[in-house]
Motif scaffolding. Sequence first.
Motif, PDB file in Angstrom:
ATOM      1  N   LEU A 207       0.813  -1.211   0.000  1.00  0.00           N
ATOM      2  CA  LEU A 207       0.000   0.000   0.000  1.00  0.00           C
ATOM      3  C   LEU A 207       0.849   1.264   0.000  1.00  0.00           C
ATOM      4  CD1 LEU A 207      -2.759  -1.046   2.574  1.00  0.00           C
ATOM      5  CD2 LEU A 207      -2.641  -1.476   0.113  1.00  0.00           C
ATOM      6  N   ARG A 208       1.971   1.248   0.691  1.00  0.00           N
ATOM      7  CA  ARG A 208       2.794   2.448   0.792  1.00  0.00           C
ATOM      8  C   ARG A 208       3.450   2.791  -0.541  1.00  0.00           C
ATOM      9  NH1 ARG A 208       2.251  -0.433   5.066  1.00  0.00           N
ATOM     10  NH2 ARG A 208       1.953   0.531   7.132  1.00  0.00           N
ATOM     11  N   ALA A 209       3.870   1.758  -1.274  1.00  0.00           N
ATOM     12  CA  ALA A 209       4.430   2.010  -2.611  1.00  0.00           C
ATOM     13  C   ALA A 209       3.346   2.505  -3.559  1.00  0.00           C
ATOM     14  CB  ALA A 209       5.074   0.741  -3.162  1.00  0.00           C
ATOM     15  N   ALA A 210       2.138   1.935  -3.449  1.00  0.00           N
ATOM     16  CA  ALA A 210       1.035   2.387  -4.294  1.00  0.00           C
ATOM     17  C   ALA A 210       0.685   3.842  -3.999  1.00  0.00           C
ATOM     18  CB  ALA A 210      -0.187   1.501  -4.075  1.00  0.00           C
ATOM     19  N   LEU A 211       0.697   4.209  -2.722  1.00  0.00           N
ATOM     20  CA  LEU A 211       0.406   5.597  -2.362  1.00  0.00           C
ATOM     21  C   LEU A 211       1.522   6.529  -2.847  1.00  0.00           C
ATOM     22  CD1 LEU A 211      -1.877   7.027  -0.931  1.00  0.00           C
ATOM     23  CD2 LEU A 211      -0.615   6.819   1.213  1.00  0.00           C
ATOM     24  N   GLY A 212       2.757   6.037  -2.878  1.00  0.00           N
ATOM     25  CA  GLY A 212       3.854   6.832  -3.418  1.00  0.00           C
ATOM     26  C   GLY A 212       3.680   7.114  -4.902  1.00  0.00           C
ATOM     27  N   ILE A 213       3.202   6.108  -5.656  1.00  0.00           N
ATOM     28  CA  ILE A 213       2.955   6.315  -7.087  1.00  0.00           C
ATOM     29  C   ILE A 213       1.829   7.327  -7.297  1.00  0.00           C
ATOM     30  CG2 ILE A 213       2.225   5.188  -9.214  1.00  0.00           C
ATOM     31  CD1 ILE A 213       3.586   2.661  -8.253  1.00  0.00           C
ATOM     32  N   LEU A 214       0.809   7.272  -6.446  1.00  0.00           N
ATOM     33  CA  LEU A 214      -0.265   8.269  -6.552  1.00  0.00           C
ATOM     34  C   LEU A 214       0.260   9.676  -6.254  1.00  0.00           C
ATOM     35  CD1 LEU A 214      -3.253   6.367  -4.912  1.00  0.00           C
ATOM     36  CD2 LEU A 214      -2.717   6.648  -7.331  1.00  0.00           C
ATOM     37  N   THR A 215       1.254   9.775  -5.373  1.00  0.00           N
ATOM     38  CA  THR A 215       1.904  11.073  -5.149  1.00  0.00           C
ATOM     39  C   THR A 215       2.601  11.540  -6.421  1.00  0.00           C
ATOM     40  OG1 THR A 215       2.255  10.503  -2.817  1.00  0.00           O
ATOM     41  CG2 THR A 215       3.576  12.303  -3.717  1.00  0.00           C
ATOM     42  N   THR A 216       3.210  10.614  -7.145  1.00  0.00           N
ATOM     43  CA  THR A 216       3.831  10.937  -8.426  1.00  0.00           C
ATOM     44  C   THR A 216       2.812  11.531  -9.392  1.00  0.00           C
ATOM     45  OG1 THR A 216       5.504   9.202  -8.198  1.00  0.00           O
ATOM     46  CG2 THR A 216       5.000   9.947 -10.428  1.00  0.00           C
ATOM     47  N   LEU A 217       1.602  10.984  -9.390  1.00  0.00           N
ATOM     48  CA  LEU A 217       0.577  11.451 -10.319  1.00  0.00           C
ATOM     49  C   LEU A 217       0.041  12.827  -9.961  1.00  0.00           C
ATOM     50  CD1 LEU A 217      -1.378   8.122 -10.915  1.00  0.00           C
ATOM     51  CD2 LEU A 217       0.190   9.287 -12.473  1.00  0.00           C
ATOM     52  N   ASP A 218       0.439  13.374  -8.803  1.00  0.00           N
ATOM     53  CA  ASP A 218       0.087  14.752  -8.465  1.00  0.00           C
ATOM     54  C   ASP A 218       1.088  15.750  -9.020  1.00  0.00           C
ATOM     55  OD1 ASP A 218      -2.197  14.040  -7.054  1.00  0.00           O
ATOM     56  OD2 ASP A 218      -1.109  13.786  -5.167  1.00  0.00           O
ATOM     57  N   ALA A 219       2.137  15.258  -9.689  1.00  0.00           N
ATOM     58  CA  ALA A 219       3.150  16.147 -10.250  1.00  0.00           C
ATOM     59  C   ALA A 219       2.536  17.041 -11.331  1.00  0.00           C
ATOM     60  CB  ALA A 219       4.299  15.321 -10.838  1.00  0.00           C
ATOM     61  N   PRO A 220       3.097  18.217 -11.565  1.00  0.00           N
ATOM     62  CA  PRO A 220       2.548  19.127 -12.587  1.00  0.00           C
ATOM     63  C   PRO A 220       2.433  18.482 -13.968  1.00  0.00           C
ATOM     64  CG  PRO A 220       4.151  20.275 -11.228  1.00  0.00           C
ATOM     65  CD  PRO A 220       4.214  18.836 -10.823  1.00  0.00           C
ATOM     66  N   SER A 221       3.319  17.539 -14.285  1.00  0.00           N
ATOM     67  CA  SER A 221       3.270  16.900 -15.604  1.00  0.00           C
ATOM     68  C   SER A 221       1.977  16.137 -15.835  1.00  0.00           C
ATOM     69  CB  SER A 221       4.456  15.938 -15.751  1.00  0.00           C
ATOM     70  OG  SER A 221       5.677  16.610 -15.592  1.00  0.00           O
ATOM     71  N   PHE A 222       1.302  15.723 -14.749  1.00  0.00           N
ATOM     72  CA  PHE A 222       0.142  14.850 -14.884  1.00  0.00           C
ATOM     73  C   PHE A 222      -1.152  15.469 -14.364  1.00  0.00           C
ATOM     74  CE2 PHE A 222       3.830  11.979 -13.883  1.00  0.00           C
ATOM     75  CZ  PHE A 222       4.065  11.603 -15.193  1.00  0.00           C
TER      76      PHE A 222
ATOM     77  N   PHE B  23      -6.638  12.762 -17.362  1.00  0.00           N
ATOM     78  CA  PHE B  23      -7.979  12.298 -16.983  1.00  0.00           C
ATOM     79  C   PHE B  23      -7.816  10.962 -16.257  1.00  0.00           C
ATOM     80  CE2 PHE B  23     -12.037  10.149 -17.877  1.00  0.00           C
ATOM     81  CZ  PHE B  23     -12.911  11.109 -17.423  1.00  0.00           C
ATOM     82  N   MET B  24      -7.830  10.986 -14.922  1.00  0.00           N
ATOM     83  CA  MET B  24      -7.585   9.788 -14.120  1.00  0.00           C
ATOM     84  C   MET B  24      -8.547   9.739 -12.935  1.00  0.00           C
ATOM     85  SD  MET B  24      -3.422   9.682 -14.034  1.00  0.00           S
ATOM     86  CE  MET B  24      -3.343  11.346 -13.383  1.00  0.00           C
ATOM     87  N   PRO B  25      -9.837   9.543 -13.156  1.00  0.00           N
ATOM     88  CA  PRO B  25     -10.754   9.454 -12.006  1.00  0.00           C
ATOM     89  C   PRO B  25     -10.445   8.284 -11.089  1.00  0.00           C
ATOM     90  CG  PRO B  25     -11.859   8.862 -14.069  1.00  0.00           C
ATOM     91  CD  PRO B  25     -10.546   9.438 -14.446  1.00  0.00           C
ATOM     92  N   ASP B  26      -9.877   7.200 -11.635  1.00  0.00           N
ATOM     93  CA  ASP B  26      -9.530   6.044 -10.800  1.00  0.00           C
ATOM     94  C   ASP B  26      -8.458   6.369  -9.765  1.00  0.00           C
ATOM     95  OD1 ASP B  26     -11.357   4.531 -12.044  1.00  0.00           O
ATOM     96  OD2 ASP B  26      -9.967   3.193 -13.071  1.00  0.00           O
ATOM     97  N   LYS B  27      -7.692   7.436 -10.000  1.00  0.00           N
ATOM     98  CA  LYS B  27      -6.639   7.803  -9.048  1.00  0.00           C
ATOM     99  C   LYS B  27      -7.239   8.105  -7.680  1.00  0.00           C
ATOM    100  CE  LYS B  27      -4.913  11.983  -9.203  1.00  0.00           C
ATOM    101  NZ  LYS B  27      -4.132  13.196  -9.577  1.00  0.00           N
ATOM    102  N   TYR B  28      -8.349   8.823  -7.650  1.00  0.00           N
ATOM    103  CA  TYR B  28      -8.975   9.195  -6.377  1.00  0.00           C
ATOM    104  C   TYR B  28      -9.638   7.990  -5.728  1.00  0.00           C
ATOM    105  CZ  TYR B  28      -8.169  13.677  -8.576  1.00  0.00           C
ATOM    106  OH  TYR B  28      -7.583  14.740  -9.208  1.00  0.00           O
ATOM    107  N   LEU B  29     -10.184   7.110  -6.537  1.00  0.00           N
ATOM    108  CA  LEU B  29     -10.770   5.891  -5.993  1.00  0.00           C
ATOM    109  C   LEU B  29      -9.708   5.029  -5.326  1.00  0.00           C
ATOM    110  CD1 LEU B  29     -13.053   3.819  -5.662  1.00  0.00           C
ATOM    111  CD2 LEU B  29     -12.526   3.007  -7.977  1.00  0.00           C
ATOM    112  N   LEU B  30      -8.565   4.847  -5.988  1.00  0.00           N
ATOM    113  CA  LEU B  30      -7.500   4.024  -5.420  1.00  0.00           C
ATOM    114  C   LEU B  30      -6.953   4.639  -4.145  1.00  0.00           C
ATOM    115  CD1 LEU B  30      -5.598   1.644  -5.496  1.00  0.00           C
ATOM    116  CD2 LEU B  30      -4.138   2.907  -7.109  1.00  0.00           C
ATOM    117  N   ARG B  31      -6.790   5.955  -4.118  1.00  0.00           N
ATOM    118  CA  ARG B  31      -6.296   6.606  -2.902  1.00  0.00           C
ATOM    119  C   ARG B  31      -7.267   6.398  -1.745  1.00  0.00           C
ATOM    120  NH1 ARG B  31      -4.761  11.727  -4.669  1.00  0.00           N
ATOM    121  NH2 ARG B  31      -2.559  11.170  -4.643  1.00  0.00           N
ATOM    122  N   ALA B  32      -8.561   6.495  -2.018  1.00  0.00           N
ATOM    123  CA  ALA B  32      -9.555   6.271  -0.976  1.00  0.00           C
ATOM    124  C   ALA B  32      -9.508   4.829  -0.477  1.00  0.00           C
ATOM    125  CB  ALA B  32     -10.951   6.610  -1.507  1.00  0.00           C
ATOM    126  N   LEU B  33      -9.318   3.872  -1.390  1.00  0.00           N
ATOM    127  CA  LEU B  33      -9.228   2.465  -0.990  1.00  0.00           C
ATOM    128  C   LEU B  33      -8.025   2.225  -0.078  1.00  0.00           C
ATOM    129  CD1 LEU B  33     -10.113   0.683  -4.351  1.00  0.00           C
ATOM    130  CD2 LEU B  33     -11.443   0.598  -2.239  1.00  0.00           C
TER     131      LEU B  33
END
Length: 535
Positions: A322-337, A341-351
């Motif tokens: 889970l911690r590595a998965a949450l780290g990747i979601l932090t990556t997706l908050d970078a300005p480049s991304f 269009f990633m609605p699943d990103k918020y679902l996965l973070r909530a899970l």
Amino acid sequence: MTSRPLIVAALASAALLVSPTVARAAPDAGTLPMPPPPAGAAKAPAATTDAGTPGATDGSTAAGAPARAGVAEAPPPPPQKVPPETFDNALKAYFDGKPRDAAGPLYAWLQATPRTDDNYAWGQYFLARSLIDLGLTHAGATYLARIARERSNPNVLPRALDALKGLTDRPHDEVMIDEQVFGALDLGFLPDETGAYAHYQQGLVDLRVGNERWANTHFSKLPETSAEASRAKFALLVTRLKQVKDPPEEMVKDFLDLSQDEKLTREARNEAALAVARLRYEKKDFTGALDAYGKVKLPDLDPGRASLYLEEAWTRYKLGDLRAALGILTTLDAPSFRDEFMPDKYLLRALIFRDLCHYLPAKRAAKELTRRYADSLESVRNREDLSQDARLRRAANAHGNTQRAAKFVSLLDLEGERLGRFAGSFGDRLFGHLTRLYDLSHAEAVRVYDSRLQEAVRQEADTLLRAAEQVRLMEYEVGLKLYERVKKGAQVVAAAEEELLSPAQVAFKFDNEYWNDELKSYRVRIESRCIEETP
């Protein structure tokens, strides 16, 4: 995680609809020698119409567009007389590196010369090369396609086809080049390299209409050592993938072999590796899927693909990391991304927060989806024109058929503006002809783009609605957990042991700065607040 139909659609888009990248031929390179024009080639002008112009001609309607009933057409202007040496002088200007000076005279010569002239096809070819050298690639491709369809000079045809093949690595008219030229060629007279490419394109046309047997007939004629043979294997695998519910392991192995095939472009190898990862994920082989994601090779300092990071995050979540998965979601908050269009990103973070019993952060993550996409969700509920929604439109333009159509429209816009630079040097007739050509091509390209866009935005809206429904269920579940009573004797779950850093690793505290070379290595330290009941 991306559902199976969308996975297959993404692969099909890459394999069946994207023209492969090929090496661009140099203007004077090739296996065929360039024959000199015969002596006295520039003949006296004949009384013909604007015969040298592909597509819409001066005073005529566009190809396939009937004239309006009851409206008399204006007679075509008489051809301009050109001196006999015009053709030779234009060729000299082209070989002297002056395509701007060659284009106008070549066009005038073609207007005044009958199609039966020995040098007529050469005139079309060098006019096309002059336009391409000036950055008017679509206009040049139109003349090259005309040579390929007329086939009046067997010495010019292979060169025209080679030049057309070199244009397929950029946005181009897929119907004119891929279908009407390479998809309809008589393959018996072509050189090996051009013939292989034509066989590949005709096999793709057969696959698009569902005739795999005919496609195999074309693909079987490709040399095993050619890049087209490898691309054909990938296209066949994708087609078969859509037809089976439970892909066999042999299919996964075939995709894995293609991901290591050096004859394919890097992009094609990456698509094959992604196919392996997605198939293994479906088979719940999450370790194997993670290994396949690691085989995707991107250029140095490339920020990467948002979809690739998201899929890897889902895979790590399924593995319990889970911690590595949450780290990747932090990556997706970078300005480049941030515009992805990633609605699943918020679902996965909530899970992830829910599984760690951080209920308030889970609730906030779930609400973030509906907040961020509120306008798009409102448009869907009100049955508005989804193509006008900026977020859905941007998502539709990011991949597949719609992306290629959008790029072609942008290319026509760019070249249409570039054409204005040559108004004086081209002359009124050539400039007017090319202006009409680009106007007609742009109108058709916009029509194709709008048609593809309508279907693409519906698919993106379906993705958004599914994610929104899941986060609503998540909010309800988390709300119940917030008010759940803790039983007497319950204890906090023991914290998981963190993996120690090796001597070659260094950890830095994240300070909200994103560096491309660090995007793949973020990890989050977060403790579980879950409680286990004692018996």
